[in-house]
Design a protein around this motif. Structure first.
Motif, PDB file in Angstrom:
ATOM      1  N   ALA A  52       0.811  -1.229   0.000  1.00  0.00           N
ATOM      2  CA  ALA A  52       0.000   0.000   0.000  1.00  0.00           C
ATOM      3  C   ALA A  52       0.839   1.272   0.000  1.00  0.00           C
ATOM      4  O   ALA A  52       0.306   2.361  -0.214  1.00  0.00           O
ATOM      5  CB  ALA A  52      -0.925  -0.001   1.214  1.00  0.00           C
ATOM      6  N   GLY A  53       2.149   1.155   0.269  1.00  0.00           N
ATOM      7  CA  GLY A  53       3.001   2.339   0.320  1.00  0.00           C
ATOM      8  C   GLY A  53       2.780   3.180   1.554  1.00  0.00           C
ATOM      9  O   GLY A  53       2.945   4.399   1.522  1.00  0.00           O
ATOM     10  N   SER A  54       2.425   2.547   2.671  1.00  0.00           N
ATOM     11  CA  SER A  54       2.176   3.277   3.913  1.00  0.00           C
ATOM     12  C   SER A  54       3.480   3.564   4.644  1.00  0.00           C
ATOM     13  O   SER A  54       4.357   2.699   4.737  1.00  0.00           O
ATOM     14  CB  SER A  54       1.235   2.469   4.817  1.00  0.00           C
ATOM     15  N   VAL A  55       3.606   4.780   5.184  1.00  0.00           N
ATOM     16  CA  VAL A  55       4.840   5.177   5.882  1.00  0.00           C
ATOM     17  C   VAL A  55       4.758   4.918   7.389  1.00  0.00           C
ATOM     18  O   VAL A  55       5.739   5.133   8.101  1.00  0.00           O
ATOM     19  CB  VAL A  55       5.153   6.670   5.650  1.00  0.00           C
ATOM     20  N   ALA A  56       3.586   4.496   7.879  1.00  0.00           N
ATOM     21  CA  ALA A  56       3.394   4.341   9.327  1.00  0.00           C
ATOM     22  C   ALA A  56       3.506   2.877   9.735  1.00  0.00           C
ATOM     23  O   ALA A  56       2.573   2.092   9.516  1.00  0.00           O
ATOM     24  CB  ALA A  56       2.025   4.899   9.734  1.00  0.00           C
ATOM     25  N   PRO A 268      10.833   6.525   3.329  1.00  0.00           N
ATOM     26  CA  PRO A 268      10.139   6.155   4.570  1.00  0.00           C
ATOM     27  C   PRO A 268       9.380   4.832   4.513  1.00  0.00           C
ATOM     28  O   PRO A 268       9.313   4.126   5.514  1.00  0.00           O
ATOM     29  CB  PRO A 268       9.181   7.336   4.797  1.00  0.00           C
ATOM     30  N   VAL A 269       8.829   4.503   3.365  1.00  0.00           N
ATOM     31  CA  VAL A 269       8.111   3.225   3.248  1.00  0.00           C
ATOM     32  C   VAL A 269       9.082   2.059   3.383  1.00  0.00           C
ATOM     33  O   VAL A 269       8.860   1.112   4.154  1.00  0.00           O
ATOM     34  CB  VAL A 269       7.350   3.132   1.908  1.00  0.00           C
ATOM     35  N   ILE A 270      10.192   2.137   2.645  1.00  0.00           N
ATOM     36  CA  ILE A 270      11.202   1.071   2.690  1.00  0.00           C
ATOM     37  C   ILE A 270      11.781   0.946   4.095  1.00  0.00           C
ATOM     38  O   ILE A 270      11.955  -0.165   4.618  1.00  0.00           O
ATOM     39  CB  ILE A 270      12.325   1.361   1.675  1.00  0.00           C
ATOM     40  N   VAL A 273       9.203  -0.747   6.420  1.00  0.00           N
ATOM     41  CA  VAL A 273       9.082  -2.183   6.109  1.00  0.00           C
ATOM     42  C   VAL A 273      10.321  -2.918   6.610  1.00  0.00           C
ATOM     43  O   VAL A 273      10.228  -4.005   7.198  1.00  0.00           O
ATOM     44  CB  VAL A 273       8.900  -2.395   4.593  1.00  0.00           C
ATOM     45  N   LEU A 274      11.492  -2.329   6.386  1.00  0.00           N
ATOM     46  CA  LEU A 274      12.743  -2.940   6.823  1.00  0.00           C
ATOM     47  C   LEU A 274      12.772  -3.115   8.333  1.00  0.00           C
ATOM     48  O   LEU A 274      13.205  -4.162   8.849  1.00  0.00           O
ATOM     49  CB  LEU A 274      13.910  -2.063   6.368  1.00  0.00           C
ATOM     50  N   MET A 275      12.296  -2.097   9.057  1.00  0.00           N
ATOM     51  CA  MET A 275      12.248  -2.186  10.519  1.00  0.00           C
ATOM     52  C   MET A 275      11.406  -3.369  10.968  1.00  0.00           C
ATOM     53  O   MET A 275      11.808  -4.154  11.835  1.00  0.00           O
ATOM     54  CB  MET A 275      11.681  -0.882  11.095  1.00  0.00           C
ATOM     55  N   MET A 276      10.213  -3.521  10.381  1.00  0.00           N
ATOM     56  CA  MET A 276       9.312  -4.599  10.798  1.00  0.00           C
ATOM     57  C   MET A 276       9.855  -5.977  10.406  1.00  0.00           C
ATOM     58  O   MET A 276       9.684  -6.955  11.134  1.00  0.00           O
ATOM     59  CB  MET A 276       7.920  -4.358  10.225  1.00  0.00           C
ATOM     60  N   VAL A 277      10.541  -6.061   9.277  1.00  0.00           N
ATOM     61  CA  VAL A 277      11.151  -7.332   8.864  1.00  0.00           C
ATOM     62  C   VAL A 277      12.269  -7.723   9.821  1.00  0.00           C
ATOM     63  O   VAL A 277      12.378  -8.885  10.236  1.00  0.00           O
ATOM     64  CB  VAL A 277      11.688  -7.226   7.417  1.00  0.00           C
ATOM     65  N   ILE A 278      13.118  -6.753  10.202  1.00  0.00           N
ATOM     66  CA  ILE A 278      14.196  -7.036  11.156  1.00  0.00           C
ATOM     67  C   ILE A 278      13.625  -7.506  12.489  1.00  0.00           C
ATOM     68  O   ILE A 278      14.116  -8.479  13.093  1.00  0.00           O
ATOM     69  CB  ILE A 278      15.070  -5.780  11.364  1.00  0.00           C
TER      70      ILE A 278
END
Length: 362
Positions: A52-56, A268-270, A273-278
């Protein structure tokens, strides 16, 4: 070269938010939540945000953890509160009712509820300190000094938790044995419990999340510098609710909206997403429980105290008291702090709409 610098900045922002979330993940374990199934909440949110391209992004949130731990006495009660709270938030997200609720109640009453939550967090921090006096008071002292010097919550939580944990391990030979269901890398179904206490707790958690999703979500969006605000509050609410809905049935911890530094990254999107994957990888590999054995639960007390008294309470209390609804918002604040967010918000709504029907005013 510029692309490499951008990616490095995204990675550093992601790692910073992960480090901020780890102490709160440890707090989740001390409340009896299993961390392995919680990994899938991060995975789901990462997938939705990427598409969705969400930044939050979402992560462990001290406010919701503290409130859930306060309202439920054991794991089954706490996961039941999360399950039904998520069901309420899912309905709100899918129907697009989030902003309508705030429009009906008004910013002052919502701010009064959030200010009351700030006082609740301070109260919970002091309760933790009573249970583990040495660790709790040290954590509060370290958090206070760090925040005064840095005005930065990331440094505040890092210094207070790490400093308290080092003292616990080397000064008092602290080593906790976490329950097996917390550390096990497997799924265990937890059947939801239904009673008045659970439903009131679910409504309280939903009320907290309504305020947090709007305030934290919009603040995260503002950090991107993009106009109009790039955060879709209904998508954010639905994603958070779906994540909690599933993980609660497996004894997992709630993950909620946060103010995320990833929003200020070049992509910000990447970064989100990277934070949640880590974070998902850390939980799946079982690394968090290994660290958690050496971190006393009261080490988070300092962060909760600063978060409640210095960050959440003053700004929201000022908003609540400034305007024609100041008295009603003040009553909402006090009842929230003494009872729970749902009762506080309900009291504010009854006073706002009930008094004019009776020809009265405050």
């Amino acid at each position: 070269m510029e692309l490499i610098v951008h990616w490095l900045a995204d990675l550093l922002a992601a790692v910073g938010v992960v480090l901020n979330g780890i102490p709160q993940g440890i707090m989740a374990m001390t409340l009896g939540f299993a961390v392995f199934p919680t990994a899938f909440s991060f995975g789901l949110a990462a997938l939705v945000n990427g598409v969705a391209g969400s930044v939050a992004p979402i992560s462990f949130q001290a406010e919701s953890l503290a409130l859930t731990g306060h309202l439920g006495k054991d794991l089954r009660e706490r996961t039941s509160i999360i399950f039904f709270g998520a069901a309420i938030m899912l309905a709100i997200g899918l129907t697009g009712s989030l902003t309508r609720i705030v429009d009906i109640l008004g910013n002052q009453i919502m701010a009064g509820m959030m200010a009351g939550v700030g006082l609740m967090l301070a109260k919970i921090a002091l309760q933790m300190t009573k249970e583990q006096r040495n660790f709790g008071w040290l954590s509060i002292a370290l958090a206070t000094v760090t925040y005064i010097l840095s005005k930065d919550l990331v440094w505040t939580i890092a210094i207070s938790v790490i400093g308290t944990s080092l003292y616990a391990v080397f000064g008092e030979k602290y080593h906790a044995t976490l329950p097996e269901h917390v550390t096990a890398r497997k799924f265990q179904f937890v059947k939801p419990l239904v009673n008045v206490k659970i439903l009131r707790g679910a409504l309280s958690l939903a009320c907290l999340n309504i305020g947090a999703n709007i305030s934290y979500g919009l603040i995260t969006g503002q950090m991107t510098g993009q106009k109009p605000n790039p955060v879709n509050l209904n998508l954010l609410t639905s994603t958070q609710a779906l994540a909690d809905f599933g993980t609660s049935l497996l004894g997992g911890a709630p993950v909620e909206t946060i103010i995320s530094a990833t929003a200020s990254a070049p992509e910000p999107v990447i970064a989100g997403v990277l934070m949640m994957v880590i974070m998902a990888i850390i939980l799946l590999m079982g690394w968090l429980p290994k660290v958690g054995q050496y971190v006393p639960s009261a080490s988070i007390a300092g962060f909760l105290f600063i978060l409640g008294t210095v960050v959440i309470f003053p700004e929201n209390a000022a908003t609540a008291m400034h305007g024609s609804m100041g008295t009603i918002a003040g009553i909402t604040l006090v009842i929230t702090a003494l009872v729970d967010p749902f009762t506080g918000l309900l009291s504010g709504a009854i006073l706002k709409f009930g008094l004019p029907l009776l020809g009265l005013g405050i």
